[in-house]
Design a protein around this motif. Structure first.
Motif, PDB file in Angstrom:
ATOM      1  N   ALA A  23      38.098  35.237  37.329  1.00 15.44           N
ATOM      2  CA  ALA A  23      37.179  34.553  36.849  1.00 15.44           C
ATOM      3  C   ALA A  23      36.980  33.495  38.041  1.00 15.44           C
ATOM      4  N   GLU A  24      37.764  32.956  38.606  1.00 13.41           N
ATOM      5  CA  GLU A  24      37.550  31.824  39.723  1.00 13.41           C
ATOM      6  C   GLU A  24      36.763  32.473  40.740  1.00 13.41           C
ATOM      7  N   VAL A  25      37.114  33.682  41.121  1.00 11.30           N
ATOM      8  CA  VAL A  25      36.278  34.297  42.154  1.00 11.30           C
ATOM      9  C   VAL A  25      35.045  34.773  41.750  1.00 11.30           C
ATOM     10  N   ILE A  26      34.739  35.307  40.503  1.00  7.86           N
ATOM     11  CA  ILE A  26      33.533  35.452  40.173  1.00  7.86           C
ATOM     12  C   ILE A  26      32.479  34.096  40.132  1.00  7.86           C
ATOM     13  N   CYS A  27      33.023  33.121  39.527  1.00  7.40           N
ATOM     14  CA  CYS A  27      32.283  31.883  39.794  1.00  7.40           C
ATOM     15  C   CYS A  27      31.868  31.576  41.085  1.00  7.40           C
ATOM     16  N   SER A  40      42.748  33.225  24.493  1.00  6.05           N
ATOM     17  CA  SER A  40      43.400  34.538  25.041  1.00  6.05           C
ATOM     18  C   SER A  40      42.771  35.270  26.169  1.00  6.05           C
ATOM     19  N   TYR A  41      41.360  35.010  26.018  1.00  8.87           N
ATOM     20  CA  TYR A  41      40.378  35.690  26.942  1.00  8.87           C
ATOM     21  C   TYR A  41      39.377  34.896  27.368  1.00  8.87           C
ATOM     22  N   LEU A  42      38.759  35.306  28.483  1.00  9.93           N
ATOM     23  CA  LEU A  42      37.474  34.641  29.352  1.00  9.93           C
ATOM     24  C   LEU A  42      36.496  35.601  29.052  1.00  9.93           C
ATOM     25  N   ARG A  43      35.332  35.190  28.517  1.00 15.60           N
ATOM     26  CA  ARG A  43      34.176  35.737  28.691  1.00 15.60           C
ATOM     27  C   ARG A  43      33.313  35.183  29.829  1.00 15.60           C
ATOM     28  N   ILE A  44      32.851  36.158  30.962  1.00 10.54           N
ATOM     29  CA  ILE A  44      31.719  35.684  31.863  1.00 10.54           C
ATOM     30  C   ILE A  44      30.640  36.383  31.628  1.00 10.54           C
ATOM     31  N   LEU A  45      29.645  35.526  31.897  1.00 12.32           N
ATOM     32  CA  LEU A  45      28.201  36.290  31.856  1.00 12.32           C
ATOM     33  C   LEU A  45      27.303  35.678  33.034  1.00 12.32           C
ATOM     34  N   VAL A  46      26.746  36.627  33.852  1.00 14.95           N
ATOM     35  CA  VAL A  46      25.973  36.066  34.799  1.00 14.95           C
ATOM     36  C   VAL A  46      24.733  36.925  34.678  1.00 14.95           C
ATOM     37  N   PRO A  47      23.662  36.237  34.859  1.00 15.89           N
ATOM     38  CA  PRO A  47      22.325  36.895  34.790  1.00 15.89           C
ATOM     39  C   PRO A  47      22.102  37.918  35.641  1.00 15.89           C
ATOM     40  N   SER A  48      21.738  39.131  35.052  1.00 13.79           N
ATOM     41  CA  SER A  48      21.344  40.475  35.883  1.00 13.79           C
ATOM     42  C   SER A  48      22.590  41.202  36.779  1.00 13.79           C
ATOM     43  N   ARG A  49      23.432  40.423  37.793  1.00 16.71           N
ATOM     44  CA  ARG A  49      24.368  41.127  38.199  1.00 16.71           C
ATOM     45  C   ARG A  49      25.521  40.231  38.571  1.00 16.71           C
ATOM     46  N   CYS A  50      26.703  40.743  38.365  1.00 18.25           N
ATOM     47  CA  CYS A  50      27.868  40.081  38.663  1.00 18.25           C
ATOM     48  C   CYS A  50      28.880  40.878  39.654  1.00 18.25           C
ATOM     49  N   THR A  51      29.239  40.148  40.423  1.00 15.30           N
ATOM     50  CA  THR A  51      30.143  40.917  41.554  1.00 15.30           C
ATOM     51  C   THR A  51      31.465  40.247  41.625  1.00 15.30           C
ATOM     52  N   LEU A  52      32.351  41.040  42.303  1.00 12.59           N
ATOM     53  CA  LEU A  52      33.746  40.652  42.545  1.00 12.59           C
ATOM     54  C   LEU A  52      34.323  41.442  43.684  1.00 12.59           C
ATOM     55  N   THR A  53      34.747  40.835  44.581  1.00 18.91           N
ATOM     56  CA  THR A  53      35.024  41.440  45.888  1.00 18.91           C
ATOM     57  C   THR A  53      36.639  41.387  45.959  1.00 18.91           C
ATOM     58  N   ARG A  54      37.143  42.472  46.235  1.00 19.94           N
ATOM     59  CA  ARG A  54      38.661  42.748  46.435  1.00 19.94           C
ATOM     60  C   ARG A  54      39.333  41.558  47.522  1.00 19.94           C
ATOM     61  N   SER A  55      38.643  41.531  48.478  1.00 22.06           N
ATOM     62  CA  SER A  55      39.256  40.493  49.716  1.00 22.06           C
ATOM     63  C   SER A  55      39.370  39.202  49.099  1.00 22.06           C
ATOM     64  N   ARG A  56      38.295  38.668  48.474  1.00 22.60           N
ATOM     65  CA  ARG A  56      38.264  37.499  47.827  1.00 22.60           C
ATOM     66  C   ARG A  56      39.256  37.179  46.933  1.00 22.60           C
ATOM     67  N   LEU A  57      39.579  38.275  46.052  1.00 23.12           N
ATOM     68  CA  LEU A  57      40.395  38.286  44.892  1.00 23.12           C
ATOM     69  C   LEU A  57      41.880  37.951  45.225  1.00 23.12           C
ATOM     70  N   GLU A  58      41.982  39.148  46.510  1.00 25.58           N
ATOM     71  CA  GLU A  58      43.464  38.938  47.198  1.00 25.58           C
ATOM     72  C   GLU A  58      43.555  37.776  47.714  1.00 25.58           C
ATOM     73  N   ALA A  59      42.561  37.053  48.495  1.00 24.25           N
ATOM     74  CA  ALA A  59      42.903  35.642  48.955  1.00 24.25           C
ATOM     75  C   ALA A  59      43.324  34.544  47.872  1.00 24.25           C
ATOM     76  N   GLU A  83      30.245  49.450  37.703  1.00 21.30           N
ATOM     77  CA  GLU A  83      30.544  50.194  38.973  1.00 21.30           C
ATOM     78  C   GLU A  83      31.574  49.424  39.620  1.00 21.30           C
ATOM     79  N   VAL A  84      32.782  50.480  40.209  1.00 25.44           N
ATOM     80  CA  VAL A  84      33.878  49.660  40.996  1.00 25.44           C
ATOM     81  C   VAL A  84      33.949  50.657  42.186  1.00 25.44           C
ATOM     82  N   ASP A  85      34.388  50.299  43.140  1.00 27.51           N
ATOM     83  CA  ASP A  85      34.999  51.215  44.247  1.00 27.51           C
ATOM     84  C   ASP A  85      36.121  50.349  45.025  1.00 27.51           C
ATOM     85  N   SER A  86      36.506  50.892  46.033  1.00 25.64           N
ATOM     86  CA  SER A  86      37.962  50.146  46.497  1.00 25.64           C
ATOM     87  C   SER A  86      37.471  48.845  47.156  1.00 25.64           C
ATOM     88  N   GLU A  87      36.446  48.378  47.308  1.00 26.13           N
ATOM     89  CA  GLU A  87      36.085  47.043  47.940  1.00 26.13           C
ATOM     90  C   GLU A  87      35.219  45.963  47.044  1.00 26.13           C
TER      91      GLU A  87
END
Length: 97
Positions: A23-27, A40-59, A83-87
C-alpha cells in the motif's frame, strides 16, 4: 462511451507487513491512490491505472521479493484487469491496456 479515467482500479490487501508495504509503495507510485483501512484489509483505488514495482517494494521491505508468487499471500481481491510480470504489477481499467 465510458470515461476510463473515471474508473477506479486496484488491489484489496491483507493488512499484514507485506500488504501495508504494498500500500505504501502504491501510494508513492500513484499520486491519486486512495487507501481505505478496514482493519483486517486495505482497499486501494486509483483512477484508471495502478502500478506496483518490485524494486520499490523490495526497498520498502528491505528484502528480496519474487513477482508474482510473493504477492499472492497479501492479495485478497482486486478491481479491474490485473497483469503481473517479474518486475511490475498493474491493475487497469478494462480496455485501457
Amino acid at each position: 462511451m465510458t470515461n476510463l479515467k473515471a474508473i477506479n482500479v486496484g488491489p484489496v490487501l491483507v493488512a499484514s507487513e507485506l500488504g501495508r508495504a504494498m500500500a505504501e509503495v502504491i501510494c508513492d507510485e500513484n499520486a491519486d491512490a486512495v487507501v481505505t483501512d478496514r482493519g483486517s484489509y486495505l482497499r486501494i483505488l486509483v483512477p484508471s491505472r495502478c502500478t506496483l514495482t518490485r524494486s520499490r517494494l523490495e526497498a520498502a521491505l528491505q528484502r528480496r521479493i519474487a513477482f508474482p508468487s510473493d504477492l499472492e499471500p497479501a492479495l485478497v481481491s482486486f478491481k479491474g484487469a490485473f497483469e503481473v510480470d517479474s518486475e511490475r504489477a498493474c491493475w487497469h481499467a478494462r480496455g485501457s491496456e
